[in-house]
Enzyme design. Structure first.
Site, PDB file in Angstrom:
ATOM      1  N   LYS A 185      29.002 -26.496  -7.538  1.00  0.00           N
ATOM      2  CA  LYS A 185      27.812 -25.635  -7.528  1.00  0.00           C
ATOM      3  C   LYS A 185      26.663 -26.325  -6.799  1.00  0.00           C
ATOM      4  O   LYS A 185      25.952 -25.712  -6.001  1.00  0.00           O
ATOM      5  CB  LYS A 185      27.375 -25.290  -8.954  1.00  0.00           C
ATOM      6  CG  LYS A 185      28.356 -24.420  -9.716  1.00  0.00           C
ATOM      7  CD  LYS A 185      27.829 -24.127 -11.122  1.00  0.00           C
ATOM      8  CE  LYS A 185      28.893 -23.482 -11.992  1.00  0.00           C
ATOM      9  NZ  LYS A 185      28.530 -23.348 -13.391  1.00  0.00           N
ATOM     10  N   GLU A 194      40.536 -24.150 -17.671  1.00  0.00           N
ATOM     11  CA  GLU A 194      39.157 -24.644 -17.731  1.00  0.00           C
ATOM     12  C   GLU A 194      38.956 -25.468 -19.012  1.00  0.00           C
ATOM     13  O   GLU A 194      38.166 -26.406 -19.047  1.00  0.00           O
ATOM     14  CB  GLU A 194      38.134 -23.500 -17.660  1.00  0.00           C
ATOM     15  CG  GLU A 194      36.740 -23.984 -17.323  1.00  0.00           C
ATOM     16  CD  GLU A 194      35.733 -22.878 -17.053  1.00  0.00           C
ATOM     17  OE1 GLU A 194      35.303 -22.214 -18.007  1.00  0.00           O
ATOM     18  OE2 GLU A 194      35.351 -22.674 -15.882  1.00  0.00           O
ATOM     19  N   HIS A 201      60.138  -9.300  -8.834  1.00  0.00           N
ATOM     20  CA  HIS A 201      60.336  -9.006  -7.410  1.00  0.00           C
ATOM     21  C   HIS A 201      59.424  -9.855  -6.537  1.00  0.00           C
ATOM     22  O   HIS A 201      59.228  -9.556  -5.366  1.00  0.00           O
ATOM     23  CB  HIS A 201      60.086  -7.514  -7.148  1.00  0.00           C
ATOM     24  CG  HIS A 201      61.007  -6.644  -7.936  1.00  0.00           C
ATOM     25  ND1 HIS A 201      62.306  -6.381  -7.566  1.00  0.00           N
ATOM     26  CD2 HIS A 201      60.829  -6.012  -9.124  1.00  0.00           C
ATOM     27  CE1 HIS A 201      62.882  -5.610  -8.473  1.00  0.00           C
ATOM     28  NE2 HIS A 201      62.003  -5.378  -9.431  1.00  0.00           N
TER      29      HIS A 201
HETATM   30  O1  LIG Z   1      28.308 -16.906 -18.494  1.00  0.00           O
HETATM   31  P1  LIG Z   1      27.783 -17.787 -17.415  1.00  0.00           P
HETATM   32  O2  LIG Z   1      26.786 -18.778 -17.909  1.00  0.00           O
HETATM   33  O3  LIG Z   1      27.249 -16.971 -16.266  1.00  0.00           O
HETATM   34  O4  LIG Z   1      28.989 -18.640 -16.858  1.00  0.00           O
HETATM   35  C1  LIG Z   1      30.085 -18.022 -16.263  1.00  0.00           C
HETATM   36  C2  LIG Z   1      31.251 -18.963 -16.165  1.00  0.00           C
HETATM   37  O5  LIG Z   1      30.894 -20.074 -15.363  1.00  0.00           O
HETATM   38  C3  LIG Z   1      31.428 -21.260 -15.916  1.00  0.00           C
HETATM   39  O6  LIG Z   1      30.403 -21.977 -16.496  1.00  0.00           O
HETATM   40  C4  LIG Z   1      32.100 -22.098 -14.876  1.00  0.00           C
HETATM   41  O7  LIG Z   1      31.286 -22.223 -13.771  1.00  0.00           O
HETATM   42  C5  LIG Z   1      32.406 -20.778 -16.983  1.00  0.00           C
HETATM   43  O8  LIG Z   1      32.666 -21.714 -17.949  1.00  0.00           O
HETATM   44  C6  LIG Z   1      31.713 -19.561 -17.470  1.00  0.00           C
HETATM   45  O9  LIG Z   1      32.547 -18.724 -18.207  1.00  0.00           O
END
Ligand SMILES: O=P(O)(O)OC[C@H]1O[C@](O)(CO)[C@@H](O)[C@@H]1O
Length: 545
Positions: free
Chosen positions: A511, A355, A386
Site C-alpha cells: 500500500k 490472509e 473440466h
Molecule cells: O475494511 P477495510 O478496512 O476497508 O479493509 C479491507 C481489507 O483490507 C485488508 O486490510 C487488507 O488490505 C483486509 O484485511 C481487509 O479485509
C-alpha cells in the site's frame, strides 16, 4: 511449535512411513475406518476417511493439540483474551453471534449488549428499506443496493448473499444487489451505467474507513450522485450508509450520523460478515434469515468450545490441515463445492485462510521452521472437473481437497409442472460426481479395476487426500455453521503453528509503495531509487499514456 519435541518428532517419523501413507492400504487394514473417521453433527456429515491418517497419526495429532494448549487457546479466544498479539486486542467474532440473553464482559464492557444494539440498528434500516419507507432524493423507494468495500468488507457479504439467493422473500421484487470492490473502476463504471441515481443506496463498508480502493469507488459514486442531485446533504442522507469501526473517519468522509453503523476493532475484517458488515445479507434475505445465519455459527462455536477434541469438527479439520501442510508437505489445498450457490465460497476462504495464516513468524517473533498455510483455491466442483482436475488426478503436485455438497435441494421449488423432478435429477447428478471424484482421487484406477497393464497416460495414481462435507441442505443456519467451522479451523492451525491469525502486516508495504508510485505515475515528484525493472515499467507507462 517445537520441532524437537517428542510429539512432533513422532509425527515426523510417521510422516516418513510411505507404506503407511497410502489410502488403499489404510482402507484395507481397517475395514471399520468409517467408525472413527465419519462424524455426524447437527445437519452435517463429515467424512475424514479419505485423509492420510491412521489411528496412531490421529492420536499423535491430538497429543500435539494438547501440547500446544489448544483447549486454553480456544477458551481465551471466546472469553475475549487479547489473542491478536501484535495489535494487543481480542478477536471476538464469536461474540457477534451470541444470543441476546448472554453476556460477555471484556474491558468492563458487555460486548454482547453492544452487538445486539448494533443488530437493532441494522434491523431498523432493513425494515425501512424493505417497506419502501427509505426514499431517494426525489421521493422514490430504493431499488438498488450497492455495497462498496474490499476484502473482508466485500467477500463475506458477497459470498453469503449469493449463496442464499433462494432465501430472498417478497422484497426481491423491488431490490437488486450489487458489489463493487475492484479499484480499477471496471465494476463501478459499468454498474453506474445501469442504475438510476434516484433509487440507489450505497453502503460504504470499510473497517478502517481508509482503504483507498473503497474510497476511489465511493468518490466516483458520490460524483455520479451529485451529477443527478447537486444537494450534497440530501444525497448523503438518502443515498449513503457507512459501516465501519471508525466513526471519526465516517464523519470526515461525510456519512450522516444516522446512517453510520458501527462495529468494533475487536472484529477482524475477514471475520466481520456477522456484524453490520452483513447489512447487504440482512437486506437480501431478511432479518430472520440473518439471525438464523448467526445461530448456525453460534451452534458451531459451542461445539468448538465444548466437544472433546476427538469429536470436535473444527479441531479435527484443523489438525488434519496441519498434518497435510506441515508433516506431509502438501502445500496446495482446494475447496470444491458441488452446488453453484457456493460458487464464491472458495474465494472467501482464500482470504480467510491465506490472509490469516500465510505467515512465517511466530507470535514471539521467531521464524518458523515448518510449512504453514498452504495455497488455497477452488471453484464449483463440477466446473473445476473440466478445468483443473486433470492436475489433481495426473499431475505432479500433491493437493488436499474439501468436497462440500448439500444432500437435498429443489424439494420446495415450484417452477411449473415437472420442473422439480428434473432439477432434483440434476442435483443428484452433481452428488454422484462429487462422490466419484473423491473416490478416484483417493484410489486412482484401483477404484474400478486392478488392471496393471494400462498405458501410462491412462494411469491415475490416487492417494490425494480429501474431506467430504455433506450438509442436509444449504440454508442460512447451515451456512452459518459451515463458515464458522472454517473460521475455527484457521484458529486451530494457527494455534498449532504458534502464529497470530488475526493480523495482516504482509499487505501494508504494498500500500505504501503504491502510494509513492501513484505520485510518480502522476509525475509529481519523480520516483527515486527505483529498481531498474520498476523504473523501466514506469517510464514505459509514462511514455505511452
Ligand atoms: O475494511 P477495510 O478496512 O476497508 O479493509 C479491507 C481489507 O483490507 C485488508 O486490510 C487488507 O488490505 C483486509 O484485511 C481487509 O479485509
Amino acid at each position: 511449535m517445537d520441532t524437537h519435541s517428542k510429539v512432533v518428532r513422532a509425527l515426523q517419523n510417521l510422516s516418513r512411513d510411505k507404506d503407511l501413507l497410502n489410502l488403499d492400504k489404510l482402507f484395507a487394514c481397517d475395514a471399520k475406518r468409517n467408525d472413527w473417521l465419519f462424524k455426524s453433527w447437527e445437519q452435517f456429515t463429515f467424512d475424514f476417511t479419505k485423509q492420510l491418517v491412521s489411528k496412531e497419526i490421529l492420536t499423535g495429532l491430538l497429543e500435539l493439540a494438547e501440547s500446544r494448549k489448544l483447549k486454553n487457546r480456544i477458551s481465551g479466544l471466546i472469553a475475549g483474551k487479547p489473542v491478536n498479539t501484535s495489535e494487543d486486542r481480542p478477536a471476538l467474532h464469536t461474540a457477534l453471534r451470541m444470543p441476546k440473553s448472554k453476556s460477555l464482559v471484556v474491558n468492563q464492557t458487555n460486548v454482547v449488549a453492544d452487538v445486539h444494539g448494533s443488530l437493532e440498528r441494522v434491523k431498523g434500516i432493513v425494515d425501512k428499506i424493505h417497506s419502501g419507507q427509505w426514499r431517494g432524493y426525489s421521493g422514490k423507494p430504493i431499488t438498488d443496493i450497492v455495497n462498496i468495500g474490499v476484502g473482508g468488507s466485500d467477500l463475506g457479504p458477497f459470498m453469503v448473499t449469493n449463496a442464499l439467493k433462494d432465501f430472498q422473500a417478497d422484497w426481491k421484487n423491488h431490490l437488486d444487489f450489487h458489489f463493487v470492490s475492484s479499484m480499477d473502476g471496471t465494476q463501478i463504471f459499468k454498474l453506474l451505467e445501469t442504475l438510476n441515481p434516484e433509487t440507489c443506496l450505497f453502503i460504504i463498508s470499510s473497517k478502517s474507513f481508509t482503504t483507498i480502493d473503497t474510497f476511489y469507488n465511493a468518490n466516483t459514486a458520490m460524483e455520479w450522485m451529485l451529477g443527478a442531485c447537486p444537494d450534497k446533504s440530501l444525497v448523503v442522507k438518502q443515498h449513503f450508509i457507512g459501516v465501519s469501526a471508525s466513526p471519526d473517519k465516517m464523519n470526515e468522509w461525510g456519512i450522516a450520523a444516522d446512517n453510520q453503523l458501527l462495529f468494533w476493532d475487536w472484529v477482524g475484517g475477514r471475520f466481520s460478515l456477522w456484524s453490520a458488515i452483513g447489512l447487504p445479507i440482512a437486506l437480501s434475505v431478511g432479518m430472520d434469515n440473518f439471525e438464523a445465519l448467526l445461530s448456525g455459527a453460534h451452534e458451531m462455536d459451542k461445539q468448538f468450545a465444548t466437544a472433546p477434541f476427538e469429536d470436535n469438527i473444527p479441531v479435527l479439520l484443523g489438525l488434519i490441515g496441519v498434518w497435510n501442510a506441515t508433516f506431509l508437505n502438501i502445500n496446495a489445498h482446494t475447496v470444491l463445492p458441488y452446488d453453484g450457490r457456493l460458487q464464491f465460497l472458495p474465494n472467501y476462504l482464500t482470504q480467510l485462510e491465506m490472509e490469516s495464516n500465510g505467515k512465517a513468524v511466530t507470535m514471539d517473533g521467531k521464524k518458523v521452521e515448518y510449512k504453514t498455510c498452504p495455497i488455497l483455491w477452488g471453484d464449483i466442483g463440477p466446473n473445476a472437473q473440466h478445468a483443473f482436475y486433470q492436475l489433481l488426478h495426473q499431475g505432479t503436485q500433491k493437493v488436499s481437497c474439501d468436497f462440500i455438497a448439500p444432500i437435498n435441494r429443489y424439494h420446495d421449488t415450484s417452477n411449473g409442472a415437472g420442473t422439480d423432478e428434473f432439477l432434483i435429477k440434476q442435483h443428484k447428478l452433481s452428488l454422484a460426481n462429487c462422490l466419484a471424484q473423491s473416490r478416484v482421487l483417493a484410489f486412482g484406477n484401483k477404484a474400478v479395476s486392478d488392471d496393471e497393464n494400462l498405458p501410462a497416460h491412462k494411469f491415475y495414481n490416487g492417494n490425494q487426500p480429501s474431506t467430504t462435507i455433506l450438509m442436509d441442505e444449504l440454508n442460512p443456519y447451515t451456512l452459518g455453521s459451515l463458515i464458522a467451522l472454517y473460521e475455527h479451523k484457521v484458529f486451530v492451525m494457527a494455534s498449532i503453528w504458534g502464529i497470530n491469525p488475526f493480523d495482516q502486516w504482509g499487505v501494508e508495504l504494498g500500500k505504501v509503495i503504491a502510494g509513492e508510485l501513484l505520485d510518480a505515475i502522476q509525475g509529481d515528484p519523480p520516483a527515486k531509487n527505483l529498481d531498474i525493472s520498476t523504473q523501466t515499467l514506469l517510464d514505459t507507462i509514462k511514455n505511452k499514456a
